[in-house]
Design a protein around this motif. Structure first.
Motif, PDB file in Angstrom:
ATOM      1  N   VAL A 187      53.056  41.804  32.531  1.00 58.18           N
ATOM      2  CA  VAL A 187      53.637  42.731  31.575  1.00 58.18           C
ATOM      3  C   VAL A 187      54.878  42.073  30.980  1.00 58.18           C
ATOM      4  N   PRO A 188      55.099  42.232  29.682  1.00 53.46           N
ATOM      5  CA  PRO A 188      56.309  41.662  29.097  1.00 53.46           C
ATOM      6  C   PRO A 188      57.559  42.324  29.654  1.00 53.46           C
ATOM      7  N   GLY A 189      58.609  41.538  29.787  1.00 53.49           N
ATOM      8  CA  GLY A 189      59.878  42.091  30.219  1.00 53.49           C
ATOM      9  C   GLY A 189      59.958  42.330  31.704  1.00 53.49           C
ATOM     10  N   SER A 190      60.909  43.169  32.083  1.00 56.59           N
ATOM     11  CA  SER A 190      61.174  43.471  33.493  1.00 56.59           C
ATOM     12  C   SER A 190      61.167  44.983  33.690  1.00 56.59           C
ATOM     13  N   PRO A 191      60.043  45.514  34.094  1.00 58.71           N
ATOM     14  CA  PRO A 191      59.971  46.960  34.323  1.00 58.71           C
ATOM     15  C   PRO A 191      60.959  47.417  35.400  1.00 58.71           C
ATOM     16  N   ILE A 192      61.337  48.674  35.325  1.00 53.73           N
ATOM     17  CA  ILE A 192      62.198  49.200  36.372  1.00 53.73           C
ATOM     18  C   ILE A 192      61.439  49.175  37.694  1.00 53.73           C
ATOM     19  N   THR A 193      62.185  49.077  38.750  1.00 56.35           N
ATOM     20  CA  THR A 193      61.594  48.855  40.065  1.00 56.35           C
ATOM     21  C   THR A 193      60.533  49.892  40.406  1.00 56.35           C
ATOM     22  N   SER A 194      60.791  51.133  40.068  1.00 54.85           N
ATOM     23  CA  SER A 194      59.851  52.192  40.434  1.00 54.85           C
ATOM     24  C   SER A 194      58.509  52.053  39.734  1.00 54.85           C
ATOM     25  N   MET A 195      58.466  51.266  38.666  1.00 55.19           N
ATOM     26  CA  MET A 195      57.217  51.105  37.924  1.00 55.19           C
ATOM     27  C   MET A 195      56.447  49.859  38.323  1.00 55.19           C
ATOM     28  N   LEU A 196      57.040  49.023  39.142  1.00 53.74           N
ATOM     29  CA  LEU A 196      56.422  47.732  39.460  1.00 53.74           C
ATOM     30  C   LEU A 196      55.105  47.873  40.197  1.00 53.74           C
ATOM     31  N   TRP A 197      54.935  48.972  40.955  1.00 55.26           N
ATOM     32  CA  TRP A 197      53.740  49.120  41.779  1.00 55.26           C
ATOM     33  C   TRP A 197      52.665  49.943  41.113  1.00 55.26           C
ATOM     34  N   SER A 198      52.870  50.291  39.859  1.00 57.03           N
ATOM     35  CA  SER A 198      51.869  51.073  39.141  1.00 57.03           C
ATOM     36  C   SER A 198      50.995  50.166  38.305  1.00 57.03           C
ATOM     37  N   SER A 199      49.697  50.290  38.458  1.00 57.58           N
ATOM     38  CA  SER A 199      48.771  49.464  37.677  1.00 57.58           C
ATOM     39  C   SER A 199      48.962  49.684  36.180  1.00 57.58           C
ATOM     40  N   GLU A 200      49.312  50.897  35.816  1.00 56.99           N
ATOM     41  CA  GLU A 200      49.442  51.228  34.395  1.00 56.99           C
ATOM     42  C   GLU A 200      50.599  50.498  33.727  1.00 56.99           C
ATOM     43  N   THR A 201      51.506  49.971  34.520  1.00 54.97           N
ATOM     44  CA  THR A 201      52.635  49.237  33.951  1.00 54.97           C
ATOM     45  C   THR A 201      52.198  47.927  33.317  1.00 54.97           C
ATOM     46  N   TYR A 202      51.133  47.342  33.843  1.00 55.49           N
ATOM     47  CA  TYR A 202      50.704  46.007  33.453  1.00 55.49           C
ATOM     48  C   TYR A 202      49.603  46.077  32.403  1.00 55.49           C
ATOM     49  N   ASP A 203      49.674  45.204  31.404  1.00 53.92           N
ATOM     50  CA  ASP A 203      48.692  45.287  30.325  1.00 53.92           C
ATOM     51  C   ASP A 203      47.766  44.081  30.237  1.00 53.92           C
ATOM     52  N   SER A 204      47.949  43.100  31.097  1.00 56.78           N
ATOM     53  CA  SER A 204      47.023  41.966  31.134  1.00 56.78           C
ATOM     54  C   SER A 204      46.626  41.739  32.580  1.00 56.78           C
ATOM     55  N   TRP A 205      45.324  41.575  32.793  1.00 60.20           N
ATOM     56  CA  TRP A 205      44.803  41.426  34.152  1.00 60.20           C
ATOM     57  C   TRP A 205      43.887  40.222  34.256  1.00 60.20           C
ATOM     58  N   GLY A 206      43.965  39.546  35.389  1.00 61.63           N
ATOM     59  CA  GLY A 206      43.022  38.494  35.700  1.00 61.63           C
ATOM     60  C   GLY A 206      41.781  39.077  36.333  1.00 61.63           C
ATOM     61  N   GLN A 207      40.803  38.223  36.631  1.00 70.00           N
ATOM     62  CA  GLN A 207      39.504  38.707  37.090  1.00 70.00           C
ATOM     63  C   GLN A 207      39.454  38.988  38.575  1.00 70.00           C
ATOM     64  N   GLY A 208      40.430  38.557  39.326  1.00 71.14           N
ATOM     65  CA  GLY A 208      40.461  38.812  40.749  1.00 71.14           C
ATOM     66  C   GLY A 208      39.846  37.689  41.570  1.00 71.14           C
ATOM     67  N   THR A 209      40.337  37.565  42.788  1.00 66.95           N
ATOM     68  CA  THR A 209      39.797  36.593  43.731  1.00 66.95           C
ATOM     69  C   THR A 209      39.631  37.291  45.081  1.00 66.95           C
ATOM     70  N   GLN A 210      38.483  37.067  45.704  1.00 68.86           N
ATOM     71  CA  GLN A 210      38.155  37.772  46.945  1.00 68.86           C
ATOM     72  C   GLN A 210      38.824  37.099  48.139  1.00 68.86           C
ATOM     73  N   VAL A 211      39.495  37.897  48.944  1.00 65.52           N
ATOM     74  CA  VAL A 211      40.048  37.441  50.216  1.00 65.52           C
ATOM     75  C   VAL A 211      39.350  38.220  51.320  1.00 65.52           C
ATOM     76  N   THR A 212      38.733  37.489  52.228  1.00 65.43           N
ATOM     77  CA  THR A 212      38.048  38.112  53.358  1.00 65.43           C
ATOM     78  C   THR A 212      38.626  37.554  54.647  1.00 65.43           C
ATOM     79  N   VAL A 213      39.132  38.448  55.470  1.00 67.93           N
ATOM     80  CA  VAL A 213      39.712  38.045  56.749  1.00 67.93           C
ATOM     81  C   VAL A 213      38.786  38.554  57.845  1.00 67.93           C
ATOM     82  N   SER A 214      38.116  37.618  58.485  1.00 61.86           N
ATOM     83  CA  SER A 214      37.111  38.001  59.476  1.00 61.86           C
ATOM     84  C   SER A 214      36.858  36.836  60.414  1.00 61.86           C
ATOM     85  N   SER A 215      36.536  37.185  61.654  1.00 58.76           N
ATOM     86  CA  SER A 215      36.175  36.151  62.618  1.00 58.76           C
ATOM     87  C   SER A 215      34.671  35.953  62.660  1.00 58.76           C
TER      88      SER A 215
END
Length: 126
Positions: free
Chosen positions: A98-126
């Motif tokens: 997201v451009p700029g520096s959102p206020i801290t309370s907004m940092l954890w909201s998905s709606e704050t961000y307007d560009s997203w990557g495709q994701g990478t899978q992390v699997t923790v397993s024995s």
């Protein structure tokens, strides 16, 4: 800005992984980039974020002893170093910007961000 997340994989409990989020299209030097994760059947949650402009970092308190976010301005890349991984860390990890520096309370909201990557899978397993 386009974001490309990478570095996920299968790791045993207690192991480490380092995720990368490469930004292209726009120099992210005035952006905030965050990492989010979504486990199966659960809502997306914010993990950590960093300001490209001043380097300020924020990490969820419950993860702060194991996860560290950093950046390489020359490579326009943000990293998420994860240590002592647990099965509950299993999720698809996305980076977002997201451009700029959102206020801290907004940092954890998905709606704050307007560009997203495709994701990478992390699997923790024995």
């Amino acid at each position: 800005v386009q974001l490309q997340a990478s570095g996920g994989g299968l790791v045993q409990p207690g192991g480490s992984l380092k995720l990368s989020c490469a930004a292209s299209g726009v120099t992210p030097n005035s952006m905030t980039i965050g990492w989010f994760r979504q486990a199966p059947g659960k809502e997306r949650e914010g993990v950590s974020c960093i300001s490209f402009s001043d380097g300020s970092t924020f990490t969820q308190y419950s993860l702060s002893d194991r996860f560290t976010i950093s950046k390489d301005n020359a490579k326009n890349t943000v990293y998420l170093q994860m240590h002592r991984l647990k099965p509950e860390d299993t999720a698809v990890y996305h980076c977002a910007a997201v451009p700029g520096s959102p206020i801290t309370s907004m940092l954890w909201s998905s709606e704050t961000y307007d560009s997203w990557g495709q994701g990478t899978q992390v699997t923790v397993s024995s």
